[in-house]
Design an enzyme around this catalytic site. Structure first.
Site, PDB file in Angstrom:
ATOM      1  N   TYR A   1       0.915  -1.223   0.036  1.00 59.13           N
ATOM      2  CA  TYR A   1       0.069   0.105  -0.037  1.00 59.13           C
ATOM      3  C   TYR A   1       1.021   1.139  -0.082  1.00 59.13           C
ATOM      4  O   TYR A   1       0.341   2.303   0.020  1.00 59.13           O
ATOM      5  CB  TYR A   1      -0.995   0.074   1.235  1.00 59.13           C
ATOM      6  CG  TYR A   1      -2.025  -1.070   1.110  1.00 59.13           C
ATOM      7  CD1 TYR A   1      -2.939  -0.986   0.463  1.00 59.13           C
ATOM      8  CD2 TYR A   1      -1.794  -2.310   1.956  1.00 59.13           C
ATOM      9  CE1 TYR A   1      -3.959  -2.288   0.407  1.00 59.13           C
ATOM     10  CE2 TYR A   1      -2.422  -3.433   1.876  1.00 59.13           C
ATOM     11  CZ  TYR A   1      -3.744  -3.169   1.107  1.00 59.13           C
ATOM     12  OH  TYR A   1      -4.385  -4.333   1.141  1.00 59.13           O
TER      13      TYR A   1
ATOM     14  N   HIS B   1      -4.535   6.290  -0.916  1.00 59.50           N
ATOM     15  CA  HIS B   1      -5.273   5.843   0.183  1.00 59.50           C
ATOM     16  C   HIS B   1      -4.212   6.140   1.668  1.00 59.50           C
ATOM     17  O   HIS B   1      -4.602   6.207   2.645  1.00 59.50           O
ATOM     18  CB  HIS B   1      -5.746   4.431   0.355  1.00 59.50           C
ATOM     19  CG  HIS B   1      -7.348   4.399   1.161  1.00 59.50           C
ATOM     20  ND1 HIS B   1      -7.886   5.496   1.118  1.00 59.50           N
ATOM     21  CD2 HIS B   1      -7.893   3.204   1.607  1.00 59.50           C
ATOM     22  CE1 HIS B   1      -9.092   5.025   1.887  1.00 59.50           C
ATOM     23  NE2 HIS B   1      -9.088   3.960   1.977  1.00 59.50           N
TER      24      HIS B   1
ATOM     25  N   TYR C   1      -6.059  -1.990   9.534  1.00 53.35           N
ATOM     26  CA  TYR C   1      -6.322  -1.426   8.213  1.00 53.35           C
ATOM     27  C   TYR C   1      -7.194  -0.454   8.311  1.00 53.35           C
ATOM     28  O   TYR C   1      -7.771   0.052   9.406  1.00 53.35           O
ATOM     29  CB  TYR C   1      -6.820  -2.695   7.272  1.00 53.35           C
ATOM     30  CG  TYR C   1      -5.610  -3.569   6.933  1.00 53.35           C
ATOM     31  CD1 TYR C   1      -5.124  -3.334   5.625  1.00 53.35           C
ATOM     32  CD2 TYR C   1      -5.593  -4.898   7.414  1.00 53.35           C
ATOM     33  CE1 TYR C   1      -3.989  -4.200   5.306  1.00 53.35           C
ATOM     34  CE2 TYR C   1      -4.540  -5.483   7.036  1.00 53.35           C
ATOM     35  CZ  TYR C   1      -3.813  -5.218   6.010  1.00 53.35           C
ATOM     36  OH  TYR C   1      -2.722  -6.199   5.595  1.00 53.35           O
TER      37      TYR C   1
ATOM     38  N   ASN D   1     -10.256   0.699   7.755  1.00 55.98           N
ATOM     39  CA  ASN D   1     -11.461   0.560   8.436  1.00 55.98           C
ATOM     40  C   ASN D   1     -11.593   0.061   9.764  1.00 55.98           C
ATOM     41  O   ASN D   1     -12.578   0.098  10.407  1.00 55.98           O
ATOM     42  CB  ASN D   1     -12.368  -0.404   7.661  1.00 55.98           C
ATOM     43  CG  ASN D   1     -11.881  -1.862   7.598  1.00 55.98           C
ATOM     44  OD1 ASN D   1     -11.092  -2.112   8.027  1.00 55.98           O
ATOM     45  ND2 ASN D   1     -13.042  -2.728   7.327  1.00 55.98           N
TER      46      ASN D   1
END
Length: 206
Positions: A19, A24, A70, A72
Site C-alpha cells: 500500500y 489511500h 487496516y 476501516n
C-alpha cells in the site's frame, strides 16, 4: 515556551509495502514527513497497534500516530492512544485522503461526518462523535470505468508524482499552522483557493 495542551496527530493509511505510495496512504506520507522534519521517531507499540512517537513542534507538544490496523479499523488504535495520554477528541488532528476534493487541494475542517471514508467512520464510531480536526488531502475522483476502491488503492500516476513532494510539504505546513495559530487561522489560510494552486502539468508524452 511549551504549551500545556498536547495534540494527537494521526495519518490514516494501510500498513504494508503493498500500500506504499497509494492514494489511500497519503495520510501516512504526510505524517512521515512531519516526523522526519521535526526529528520525532515513530516506534511500533503493540498495545496501541500503531507506530507512534512523542515530540515538540514549534513549542507545542505532540503525539504522532500511524494506526497499523487496516483503514476501516483505524479508530480503536487512535482511541487507545488518546485515552492513554488523556487527549480530548477535539485535540485530535486526522490527515486523510479525500476523493471529493481535486488532487492536490487541501481543506481543513473542525468537525463533520465521514463522507463514506472508512477510516473516518471508524474514528467517529469509537469517539462517539466527529468533532475532531481534519486535514482533507484531495486525491480526486477516479477516471470513468475505474471504481473508487481501485482508485484509492492505486498508486499516484507519473504526473501526480511530480508535485507530490510539494503537496506533502504544504500539508505539513497546514498541520503546523493549526498547532501554532489555531484551526480557524488554518482554515482561513489553507482553504483559500489562492493557496491551493498545485496544478498537474501536461504530460510530456501528450
Amino acid at each position: 515556551m511549551l504549551q500545556k495542551q498536547t495534540y494527537l496527530i494521526t495519518g490514516l493509511g494501510n500498513p504494508g509495502d503493498a500500500y506504499r505510495m497509494t492514494r489511500h496512504n497519503i495520510g501516512f506520507m504526510v505524517l512521515d514527513d512531519i516526523a522526519g522534519t521535526y526529528d520525532i521517531a515513530l516506534n511500533k507499540k503493540s498495545r496501541f497497534n500503531a507506530e507512534y512517537g512523542q515530540g515538540v513542534i514549534e513549542g507545542t507538544k505532540v503525539i504522532l500516530a500511524k494506526p497499523m490496523a487496516y483503514m476501516n479499523r483505524s479508530g480503536p488504535c487512535v482511541q487507545k492512544i488518546a485515552g492513554y495520554f488523556n487527549i480530548a477528541r477535539n485535540d485530535v488532528l486526522v490527515i486523510y485522503d479525500d476523493i471529493d476534493i481535486n488532487f492536490g487541494i487541501l481543506k481543513i475542517k473542525e468537525k463533520g461526518g465521514h463522507g463514506g471514508h472508512k477510516g473516518l467512520k471508524s474514528l467517529i464510531e469509537v469517539f462517539n462523535g466527529g468533532d475532531f480536526i481534519r486535514l482533507r488531502t484531495g486525491v480526486g475522483r477516479p477516471e470513468p470505468g475505474i471504481n473508487v476502491t481501485d482508485h484509492v488503492l492505486g498508486r499516484f500516476n507519473a504526473d501526480e508524482k511530480v508535485i507530490m513532494d510539494k503537496i506533502v510539504t504544504r500539508a505539513r505546513e497546514a498541520v503546523v499552522t493549526v498547532l501554532c495559530k489555531g484551526t480557524k487561522h488554518g482554515m482561513n489560510m489553507f482553504n483559500n483557493k489562492n493557496n491551493n494552486n498545485f496544478k498537474l502539468m501536461p504530460s510530456v508524452n501528450g
